[in-house]
Design a protein around this motif. Structure first.
Motif, PDB file in Angstrom:
ATOM      1  N   THR A  68       0.799  -1.080   0.010  1.00  0.00           N
ATOM      2  CA  THR A  68       0.112  -0.036   0.077  1.00  0.00           C
ATOM      3  C   THR A  68       0.855   1.426  -0.201  1.00  0.00           C
ATOM      4  N   ALA A 211      -7.450  -7.263   7.804  1.00  0.00           N
ATOM      5  CA  ALA A 211      -8.612  -5.912   6.930  1.00  0.00           C
ATOM      6  C   ALA A 211      -7.543  -5.352   6.038  1.00  0.00           C
ATOM      7  N   SER A 212      -8.148  -4.754   5.030  1.00  0.00           N
ATOM      8  CA  SER A 212      -7.726  -4.261   3.898  1.00  0.00           C
ATOM      9  C   SER A 212      -8.517  -2.809   3.581  1.00  0.00           C
ATOM     10  N   SER A 213      -8.152  -1.820   3.332  1.00  0.00           N
ATOM     11  CA  SER A 213      -8.970  -0.645   2.907  1.00  0.00           C
ATOM     12  C   SER A 213      -8.634  -0.274   1.085  1.00  0.00           C
ATOM     13  N   SER A 215     -10.024  -1.313  -1.267  1.00  0.00           N
ATOM     14  CA  SER A 215     -11.064  -0.893  -2.198  1.00  0.00           C
ATOM     15  C   SER A 215     -11.941   0.144  -2.056  1.00  0.00           C
ATOM     16  N   SER A 217     -12.745   1.169   1.251  1.00  0.00           N
ATOM     17  CA  SER A 217     -13.369   0.864   2.779  1.00  0.00           C
ATOM     18  C   SER A 217     -12.776  -0.452   3.566  1.00  0.00           C
ATOM     19  N   PRO A 218     -12.800  -0.403   4.733  1.00  0.00           N
ATOM     20  CA  PRO A 218     -11.948  -1.535   5.413  1.00  0.00           C
ATOM     21  C   PRO A 218     -13.122  -2.809   5.277  1.00  0.00           C
ATOM     22  N   THR A 220     -12.616  -7.153   6.026  1.00  0.00           N
ATOM     23  CA  THR A 220     -11.727  -8.340   6.363  1.00  0.00           C
ATOM     24  C   THR A 220     -11.749  -9.321   5.423  1.00  0.00           C
TER      25      THR A 220
END
Length: 325
Positions: A68, A211-213, A215, A217-218, A220
Motif C-alpha cells: 500500500t 483487513a484491507s482498505s 477497495s 473501505s475496510p 476483512t
C-alpha cells in the motif's frame, strides 16, 4: 512576437491522473493507465475446503499479499494477466468424499506477485495440508498444515490448529491471514453424558483474517474455516473474514447442528470441516468449500512534465518587454 506556453513553470498536474482502483473477482487482464508508474495491490488466493466427514479440520485461507505504499512499479499502458484463484471444493459425507482431506485452493497472480491457495483440512485423524494458510488437523496426534508456504515476506498466512488433547476427536481450525487456527478439544462439558457420545468435543475456531482498505473501505478477508466436532459436539466458528463454520450435531442447540459451511466468495476464506453425523442423516457430515480469491489494484495518478520550464529572470524580462502572452 509574444512567447506563449500559458505561463506554466515546472510540473503540471495531470487532470486525468486521479488514483484509479480496479477490482477483479475473476481472472482477466489489467491494463494500466497511460500515466501510471506504480501501483498498490491486494492479491488473495482461493481458500481450501474443510476436511471430510469424521471431525474434519477447517480449510486454510488463501494467501494474503498486499502493498500500500506505491512502491510496486508498473509500466504505463501495459496489459497484465490476472489470475483469481478458485476455492477448493468441499467433501461429501459419502464415498469418495468421506475421510478425505479438503481440496486445496488455487493461486492468485498479479505480475510477479503470487499468493498461494489455502491448504485443505485433515479428515479422520489425518494432518492438515500446507498452503498460503494451513489446514487444521483432524483429531490427535495429527499435525497442522503450515502457513506461508512457499515462504514470502511479509508472511501470506498462518498455520492451522493441531489438537493437543490426547485422544481428541474434533477438528482444528484452519489458519487465517491474521492468526493460527485454534485447536480442537475435548472439554469437560462434552465428555461424555447420556446425551453426548464419548469422544465428542468442540471443533477449533478458524484463524483470524486481515483487513484491507484498498477497495475504498475496510474489509476483512481470508479467515480460516472452523473445525468440525465428532458425533454430538459443536463445530468451531469460522475466522473473521468469512471463514465457514465447522459441522456439528449438538442435541442441545439446533444452531450447532449441520454440515460444514462454505467460506465467503471473493474473500479467500476457508471452508468448515465435516462432522461425524452420528444418528443424524449422512448429509450432515459434508464439509464446506473454500471461498474464491480476489485481486485489487490501485494505480497512482501520475504526473506529466510541462511543455517548457522557464528561468524566472527570463520570464520577468519577457513580461516587462510585453513579450509574454
Amino acid at each position: 512576437m509574444a512567447l506563449s506556453n500559458g505561463g506554466i513553470i515546472g510540473v503540471e498536474n495531470d487532470p486525468s491522473g486521479a488514483p484509479l482502483t480496479t477490482t477483479f473477482t475473476s481472472s482477466g487482464t489489467f491494463t494500466s493507465g497511460s500515466k501510471s508508474t506504480a501501483a498498490q495491490y491486494l492479491v488473495i488466493a482461493g481458500a481450501a475446503g474443510g476436511g471430510g466427514y469424521h471431525y474434519g479440520g477447517g480449510g486454510g485461507a488463501g494467501g494474503f499479499r498486499t502493498s500500500t505504499d506505491d512502491s510496486f512499479p508498473i509500466d504505463a499502458s501495459t496489459g497484465y494477466p490476472i489470475t483469481v484463484g478458485a476455492g477448493g471444493a468441499g467433501q461429501a459425507s459419502t464415498p469418495p468424499g468421506q475421510y478425505q482431506q479438503g481440496n486445496a485452493g488455487s493461486n492468485s497472480v498479479f505480475s510477479s506477485i503470487t499468493s498461494t491457495g489455502g491448504g485443505g483440512g485433515g479428515a479422520y485423524g489425518s494432518a492438515g495440508a500446507d498452503g498460503g494458510s494451513g489446514g487444521g488437523s483432524s483429531g490427535e496426534p495429527a499435525t497442522a498444515g503450515a502457513g506461508n508456504t512457499p515462504p514470502v515476506s511479509p508472511s501470506q498466512g498462518y498455520a492451522g490448529g493441531t489438537s493437543a488433547t490426547p485422544g481428541a476427536q474434533s477438528g482444528s481450525g484452519g489458519g487465517g491471514a491474521g492468526s493460527v487456527g485454534a485447536n480442537g478439544v475435548n472439554t469437560p462439558s462434552f465428555v461424555p453424558t447420556p446425551e453426548k457420545a464419548a469422544g465428542s468435543g468442540k471443533g477449533g475456531d478458524g484463524g483470524n483474517g486481515t483487513a484491507s482498505s484498498l477497495s475504498g473501505s475496510p474489509v476483512t478477508y481470508a479467515g480460516g474455516g472452523g473445525g468440525a466436532a465428532h458425533a454430538e459436539g459443536v463445530g468451531g466458528v469460522g475466522g473473521p473474514g468469512g471463514g465457514g463454520k465447522g459441522g456439528g450435531y449438538d442435541p442441545d442447540a439446533t444452531s450447532n447442528q449441520g454440515p460444514g459451511q462454505a467460506g465467503t466468495t471473493n474473500k479467500g476464506s476457508g471452508g468448515g470441516g465435516g462432522c461425524h453425523p452420528g444418528s443424524t442423516p449422512a448429509a450432515t457430515g459434508a464439509s464446506g468449500a473454500g471461498g474464491s480469491g480476489i485481486v485489487i489494484i490501485k494505480e497512482n495518478g501520475g504526473t506529466i512534465a510541462a511543455s517548457g520550464v522557464w528561468n524566472m529572470d527570463d520570464v520577468y524580462t519577457y513580461v516587462t518587454d510585453e513579450n509574454w502572452a
